[in-house]
Design an enzyme around this catalytic site. Structure first.
Site, PDB file in Angstrom:
ATOM      1  N   VAL A 190       0.980  -1.227   0.308  1.00 27.42           N
ATOM      2  CA  VAL A 190       0.481  -0.254   0.156  1.00 27.42           C
ATOM      3  C   VAL A 190       0.699   1.227  -0.276  1.00 27.42           C
ATOM      4  CG1 VAL A 190      -0.353  -0.254   2.284  1.00 27.42           C
ATOM      5  CG2 VAL A 190      -2.314   1.243   1.108  1.00 27.42           C
ATOM      6  N   CYS A 191       0.559   2.472  -0.802  1.00 28.53           N
ATOM      7  CA  CYS A 191       0.760   3.228  -0.378  1.00 28.53           C
ATOM      8  C   CYS A 191      -0.395   4.996  -0.442  1.00 28.53           C
ATOM      9  CB  CYS A 191       1.908   4.096  -1.308  1.00 28.53           C
ATOM     10  SG  CYS A 191       1.330   3.709  -3.444  1.00 28.53           S
ATOM     11  N   GLN A 192      -0.237   5.914  -0.818  1.00 27.57           N
ATOM     12  CA  GLN A 192      -1.111   6.764  -0.841  1.00 27.57           C
ATOM     13  C   GLN A 192      -1.992   6.415  -1.953  1.00 27.57           C
ATOM     14  OE1 GLN A 192      -1.290   9.366   2.025  1.00 27.57           O
ATOM     15  NE2 GLN A 192      -3.679   9.142   1.091  1.00 27.57           N
ATOM     16  N   GLY A 232      -1.405   4.446  -4.741  1.00 32.44           N
ATOM     17  CA  GLY A 232      -1.211   3.123  -5.984  1.00 32.44           C
ATOM     18  C   GLY A 232      -0.323   3.113  -6.681  1.00 32.44           C
ATOM     19  N   MET A 271      -4.062   4.063   0.489  1.00 30.39           N
ATOM     20  CA  MET A 271      -4.729   4.796   1.466  1.00 30.39           C
ATOM     21  C   MET A 271      -5.806   6.087   0.943  1.00 30.39           C
ATOM     22  SD  MET A 271      -3.891   3.472   3.822  1.00 30.39           S
ATOM     23  CE  MET A 271      -4.542   4.310   5.527  1.00 30.39           C
TER      24      MET A 271
END
Length: 100
Positions: free
Chosen positions: A63-65, A67, A92
């Site tokens: 996961v990141c902010q 994708g 996220m």
């Protein structure tokens, strides 16, 4: 492509069922602002040096902010032999589950 895109609702089910662990590849300050409970923070920029922290036998939700960085992390991990990879679609920004 040797990883799968996973929707937030599917990712939450996998994590709740203990079928996968979560690695958050955002920077520490982003992680500190709110992350999926139990997620290990290994920023994309540090991934090569910290690869030993991620069990290659484990199923991972990356996961990141939004994708993008998590997709790059999946590409890197797949290239070095990781197989159980799931990129959290929308990151996220789309996560509706619990945050700590």
């Amino acid at each position: 492509m040797s990883w799968k895109e996973v929707l937030p609702v599917e990712a939450e089910q996998m994590l709740n069922a203990k079928e996968a662990r979560c690695v958050d590849v955002r920077e520490p300050e982003e992680y500190a602002d709110g992350h999926i409970p139990g997620a290990v923070n290994v920023p994309l920029s540090e991934l090569p040096e910290r690869i030993g922290e991620l069990d290659p036998e484990q199923v991972w939700i990356v996961v990141c902010q939004a994708g993008g960085r998590s997709m790059r992390a999946c590409q890197y991990l797949a290239a070095i032999g990781y197989t159980g990879l799931h990129n959290l679609s929308g990151g996220m920004n789309e996560w509706m589950g619990e945050v700590e």
